[in-house]
Design a protein around this motif. Structure first.
Motif, PDB file in Angstrom:
ATOM      1  N   LYS A  94       0.823  -1.211   0.000  1.00 46.16           N
ATOM      2  CA  LYS A  94       0.000   0.000   0.000  1.00 46.16           C
ATOM      3  C   LYS A  94       0.857   1.261   0.000  1.00 46.16           C
ATOM      4  O   LYS A  94       0.580   2.212  -0.737  1.00 46.16           O
ATOM      5  CB  LYS A  94      -0.949   0.007   1.205  1.00 46.16           C
ATOM      6  CG  LYS A  94      -1.861   1.209   1.237  1.00 46.16           C
ATOM      7  CD  LYS A  94      -2.832   1.156   2.392  1.00 46.16           C
ATOM      8  CE  LYS A  94      -3.748   2.366   2.332  1.00 46.16           C
ATOM      9  NZ  LYS A  94      -4.745   2.343   3.390  1.00 46.16           N
ATOM     10  N   GLN A  95       1.907   1.283   0.795  1.00 37.60           N
ATOM     11  CA  GLN A  95       2.782   2.452   0.842  1.00 37.60           C
ATOM     12  C   GLN A  95       3.434   2.698  -0.520  1.00 37.60           C
ATOM     13  O   GLN A  95       3.564   3.842  -0.946  1.00 37.60           O
ATOM     14  CB  GLN A  95       3.855   2.276   1.912  1.00 37.60           C
ATOM     15  CG  GLN A  95       3.302   2.359   3.322  1.00 37.60           C
ATOM     16  CD  GLN A  95       4.334   1.969   4.358  1.00 37.60           C
ATOM     17  OE1 GLN A  95       5.012   0.946   4.239  1.00 37.60           O
ATOM     18  NE2 GLN A  95       4.464   2.800   5.397  1.00 37.60           N
ATOM     19  N   VAL A  96       3.825   1.627  -1.202  1.00 44.51           N
ATOM     20  CA  VAL A  96       4.488   1.785  -2.500  1.00 44.51           C
ATOM     21  C   VAL A  96       3.489   2.231  -3.555  1.00 44.51           C
ATOM     22  O   VAL A  96       3.740   3.204  -4.275  1.00 44.51           O
ATOM     23  CB  VAL A  96       5.211   0.489  -2.937  1.00 44.51           C
ATOM     24  CG1 VAL A  96       5.793   0.644  -4.330  1.00 44.51           C
ATOM     25  CG2 VAL A  96       6.296   0.119  -1.943  1.00 44.51           C
ATOM     26  N   TYR A  97       2.353   1.538  -3.684  1.00 42.82           N
ATOM     27  CA  TYR A  97       1.436   1.910  -4.762  1.00 42.82           C
ATOM     28  C   TYR A  97       0.846   3.302  -4.558  1.00 42.82           C
ATOM     29  O   TYR A  97       0.582   4.011  -5.524  1.00 42.82           O
ATOM     30  CB  TYR A  97       0.384   0.846  -5.056  1.00 42.82           C
ATOM     31  CG  TYR A  97      -0.713   0.600  -4.043  1.00 42.82           C
ATOM     32  CD1 TYR A  97      -1.734   1.518  -3.835  1.00 42.82           C
ATOM     33  CD2 TYR A  97      -0.757  -0.593  -3.344  1.00 42.82           C
ATOM     34  CE1 TYR A  97      -2.751   1.269  -2.929  1.00 42.82           C
ATOM     35  CE2 TYR A  97      -1.774  -0.851  -2.432  1.00 42.82           C
ATOM     36  CZ  TYR A  97      -2.779   0.082  -2.232  1.00 42.82           C
ATOM     37  OH  TYR A  97      -3.787  -0.166  -1.343  1.00 42.82           O
ATOM     38  N   GLU A  98       0.679   3.739  -3.317  1.00 40.72           N
ATOM     39  CA  GLU A  98       0.217   5.105  -3.082  1.00 40.72           C
ATOM     40  C   GLU A  98       1.315   6.113  -3.424  1.00 40.72           C
ATOM     41  O   GLU A  98       1.041   7.176  -3.968  1.00 40.72           O
ATOM     42  CB  GLU A  98      -0.249   5.286  -1.640  1.00 40.72           C
ATOM     43  CG  GLU A  98      -1.590   4.640  -1.363  1.00 40.72           C
ATOM     44  CD  GLU A  98      -2.058   4.802   0.079  1.00 40.72           C
ATOM     45  OE1 GLU A  98      -1.264   5.249   0.950  1.00 40.72           O
ATOM     46  OE2 GLU A  98      -3.239   4.481   0.339  1.00 40.72           O
ATOM     47  N   ALA A  99       2.561   5.783  -3.110  1.00 37.23           N
ATOM     48  CA  ALA A  99       3.683   6.689  -3.387  1.00 37.23           C
ATOM     49  C   ALA A  99       3.894   6.906  -4.884  1.00 37.23           C
ATOM     50  O   ALA A  99       4.290   7.993  -5.305  1.00 37.23           O
ATOM     51  CB  ALA A  99       4.961   6.154  -2.748  1.00 37.23           C
ATOM     52  N   ILE A 100       3.632   5.874  -5.678  1.00 33.29           N
ATOM     53  CA  ILE A 100       3.864   6.009  -7.121  1.00 33.29           C
ATOM     54  C   ILE A 100       2.583   6.311  -7.896  1.00 33.29           C
ATOM     55  O   ILE A 100       2.617   6.473  -9.112  1.00 33.29           O
ATOM     56  CB  ILE A 100       4.570   4.778  -7.717  1.00 33.29           C
ATOM     57  CG1 ILE A 100       3.730   3.514  -7.568  1.00 33.29           C
ATOM     58  CG2 ILE A 100       5.946   4.598  -7.081  1.00 33.29           C
ATOM     59  CD1 ILE A 100       4.315   2.305  -8.262  1.00 33.29           C
ATOM     60  N   GLY A 101       1.459   6.368  -7.182  1.00 40.82           N
ATOM     61  CA  GLY A 101       0.202   6.777  -7.807  1.00 40.82           C
ATOM     62  C   GLY A 101      -0.436   5.736  -8.697  1.00 40.82           C
ATOM     63  O   GLY A 101      -0.830   6.032  -9.829  1.00 40.82           O
ATOM     64  N   MET A 102      -0.565   4.533  -8.195  1.00 43.00           N
ATOM     65  CA  MET A 102      -1.243   3.494  -8.975  1.00 43.00           C
ATOM     66  C   MET A 102      -2.178   2.699  -8.078  1.00 43.00           C
ATOM     67  O   MET A 102      -2.200   2.886  -6.869  1.00 43.00           O
ATOM     68  CB  MET A 102      -0.239   2.589  -9.692  1.00 43.00           C
ATOM     69  CG  MET A 102       0.575   1.676  -8.823  1.00 43.00           C
ATOM     70  SD  MET A 102       1.678   0.584  -9.740  1.00 43.00           S
ATOM     71  CE  MET A 102       0.576  -0.238 -10.845  1.00 43.00           C
ATOM     72  N   SER A 103      -2.939   1.801  -8.685  1.00 40.63           N
ATOM     73  CA  SER A 103      -3.902   1.002  -7.924  1.00 40.63           C
ATOM     74  C   SER A 103      -3.215  -0.158  -7.215  1.00 40.63           C
ATOM     75  O   SER A 103      -2.134  -0.599  -7.607  1.00 40.63           O
ATOM     76  CB  SER A 103      -4.980   0.446  -8.855  1.00 40.63           C
ATOM     77  OG  SER A 103      -4.438  -0.571  -9.683  1.00 40.63           O
ATOM     78  N   SER A 104      -3.898  -0.668  -6.191  1.00 36.45           N
ATOM     79  CA  SER A 104      -3.348  -1.806  -5.448  1.00 36.45           C
ATOM     80  C   SER A 104      -3.239  -3.043  -6.338  1.00 36.45           C
ATOM     81  O   SER A 104      -2.236  -3.751  -6.325  1.00 36.45           O
ATOM     82  CB  SER A 104      -4.199  -2.110  -4.221  1.00 36.45           C
ATOM     83  OG  SER A 104      -5.520  -2.453  -4.602  1.00 36.45           O
ATOM     84  N   LEU A 105      -4.270  -3.306  -7.128  1.00 37.77           N
ATOM     85  CA  LEU A 105      -4.261  -4.483  -7.993  1.00 37.77           C
ATOM     86  C   LEU A 105      -3.155  -4.395  -9.047  1.00 37.77           C
ATOM     87  O   LEU A 105      -2.474  -5.380  -9.319  1.00 37.77           O
ATOM     88  CB  LEU A 105      -5.625  -4.670  -8.672  1.00 37.77           C
ATOM     89  CG  LEU A 105      -5.781  -5.920  -9.527  1.00 37.77           C
ATOM     90  CD1 LEU A 105      -5.522  -7.183  -8.713  1.00 37.77           C
ATOM     91  CD2 LEU A 105      -7.174  -5.960 -10.132  1.00 37.77           C
TER      92      LEU A 105
END
Length: 123
Positions: free
Chosen positions: A70-81
């Motif tokens: 979650k921290q990574v996908y939020e940091a790079i601006g993409m979805s969890s899936l």
């Protein structure tokens, strides 16, 4: 259908494929056509050394930095899936996502995709 890898070792190193390329012979009418196949696999041998594939390296970078998905996908601006599919090897990142991931982990794109074991090369 037949497959062979005759004379293609240098081509495989040149194009940095994960597995050696090979030809597939397909019959079309009375003519056989040879198609060059560049498989996407989990083993990358560069200079005779086994290197990690992208999904494995991505997960290792994330866990080494003590980050959640979650921290990574939020940091790079993409979805969890979308991010999970990267780590599971079900999807390849776009050029923009490769840059974002490399910046997020402060490594080079070459390191991220397994072309080098030096994370700072070309940084």
């Amino acid at each position: 259908m037949a497959a062979s890898s005759q004379g293609l070792d240098s081509f495989g190193k040149l194009c940095h494929s994960h597995l050696p390329p090979f030809y597939i012979t397909l019959p079309f009418g009375n003519v056989y056509t040879y198609i060059l196949a560049l498989p996407f696999g989990s083993v990358n041998t560069q200079n005779g050394v086994d290197a990690m594939d992208f999904p494995t390296r991505l997960k290792k970078l994330r866990t080494d930095h003590h980050l959640t998905q979650k921290q990574v996908y939020e940091a790079i601006g993409m979805s969890s899936l979308g991010y999970q599919r990267y780590e599971y090897g079900e999807r390849k990142p776009s050029f923009d996502m490769l840059i974002a991931l490399a910046d997020c982990f402060d490594v080079s794109i070459d390191y991220l995709v397994g072309r080098t074991d030096n994370p700072k090369i070309n940084r």
